[in-house]
Design a protein around this motif. Structure first.
Motif: not given
Length: 378
Positions: A264-268, A245-249, A360-364
């Motif tokens: 559930d909100g991590a690794a996005i 799952i990704g969220a570029p915005a 950057q592209v980052v996630d939790r």
């Protein structure tokens, strides 16, 4: 902060540590989403950065001895409300306009600023077509959507994802993002599958993902809904255990996301406009913003701080005349929290553009959702 008793909290003047009358202050208008349906947390971070910079400008003597005063107007993510605010601020005699987070709202504000001859330094909105025609009156700090989202597409392809589904809602911004992703992916053999959230509920999204064999789902939707419900449905569907799952915005940037979704909100993965390491200035400002916000500042807070830092230097160097301010965009060279800021004409972009802020592209981190992992830089 100098707050008159009549306006509500979202519509105020403030940020000045030098007590003075409105007549002798240098006034700049500020737009931010501070009530629903706007993204309130983003607006609060933006305003925190703006106000911190105003306070520091005034602590250092203001603009040629005159205090800088921020006149804040809440846009509530409403383009018409933003356009009306620009009209009102222009009539009150502000020297320039700053702020705004939502791209569609910033586009309405930019159109009015251009029509009225009011300089507008846009802090956060990324839509490429911020104005329909090239303008001398508007400049922008945030990277254009085509730049940032191409970097996100590079990340997806590098991670082995070339069959991408996008959950979308009607919006110029989401449509532009879908087009950018499709063009970037198609050029390298990828595919984009659109899922219209006006027709599908989260359960139907899961069925479509399973049948289309997409390896990634991007959330091009509003927050908290339907984004939160989509994430929960996909995370708890065993058929989709391997789907990214990704969220570029940038929805996962803010604490509201973590509170709504927990683990559930991590690794996005999402886009964030910060360098890998902050400069001494950036680190100092980050500490001050953390104290002001009661938690870690988002990149949006840094955008707010940099906006006022740039505009204050322009006002010192070129005065308060609106035309002279607009003429000075190409002569800007200011050290911000994320690098030296200069504006130029960039192909396909209708406003003066800082090309480019770090991306950057980052996630939790799933092991510690309060911590961010840098996955890709561009």
């Amino acid at each position: 902060m100098n707050t008159p008793p009549s306006p509500p909290a979202a519509e105020r003047t403030g940020g000045s540590s030098i007590r003075s009358s409105v007549r002798s202050s240098v006034r700049i208008g500020a737009l931010a989403p501070l009530t629903r349906p706007g993204w309130v947390e983003a607006g609060q971070h933006l305003l925190a950065g703006l106000e911190l910079a105003v306070r520091e400008v005034n602590d250092a003597g203001g603009i040629d001895g005159r205090p800088l005063e921020l006149v804040v107007r809440d846009t509530a993510a409403d383009p018409q409300k933003a356009a009306a605010a620009v009209d009102e601020l222009a009539r009150t005699g502000v020297a320039a306009l700053v702020g705004e987070y939502h791209s569609v709202v910033a586009r309405a504000a930019a159109a009015r600023a251009d029509a009225l001859g009011l300089p507008f330094l846009c802090s956060s909105a990324v839509l490429d077509a911020l104005t329909d025609q090239p303008t001398e009156w508007v400049a922008r700090l945030a990277p254009a959507q085509s730049h940032g989202w191409q970097i996100y597409a590079d990340f997806l392809l590098g991670a082995g994802h070339n069959r991408i589904a996008v959950a979308t809602q009607p919006s110029v911004y989401w449509a532009s993002g879908t087009r950018i992703l499709r063009d970037c992916l198609a050029a390298r053999g990828g595919t984009v599958i659109e899922l219209d959230m006006g027709e599908l509920d989260p359960a139907a999204v899961c069925d479509r993902l399973a049948s289309n064999r997409a390896t990634a789902l991007l959330l091009l939707t509003g927050h908290p809904e339907p984004a939160v419900s989509i994430v929960k449905s996909v995370r708890h569907d065993r058929r989709l255990a391997e789907v990214l799952i990704g969220a570029p915005a940038g929805q996962p940037e803010f604490t509201e996301w973590a509170k709504s979704l927990g683990d559930d909100g991590a690794a996005i993965p999402f886009l964030r406009y910060l360098p890998e390491r902050l400069s001494p200035l950036g680190a100092r400002v980050g500490t001050a913003l953390s104290e002001r916000l009661g938690g870690a500042p988002s990149f949006v807070a840094f955008e707010g701080y940099d906006t006022v830092t740039v505009l204050a230097e322009m006002l010192r160097s070129h005065g308060m005349d609106r035309a002279r301010i607009a003429e000075s965009w190409p002569r800007v060279a200011v050290e911000g929290t994320r690098g030296q800021i200069q504006f130029s004409r960039t192909p396909g972009i209708s406003v003066w553009q800082w090309a480019w802020t770090p991306v950057q592209v980052v996630d939790r981190d799933p092991g510690a959702p309060d911590r961010f992992r840098i996955l890709h830089t561009g």
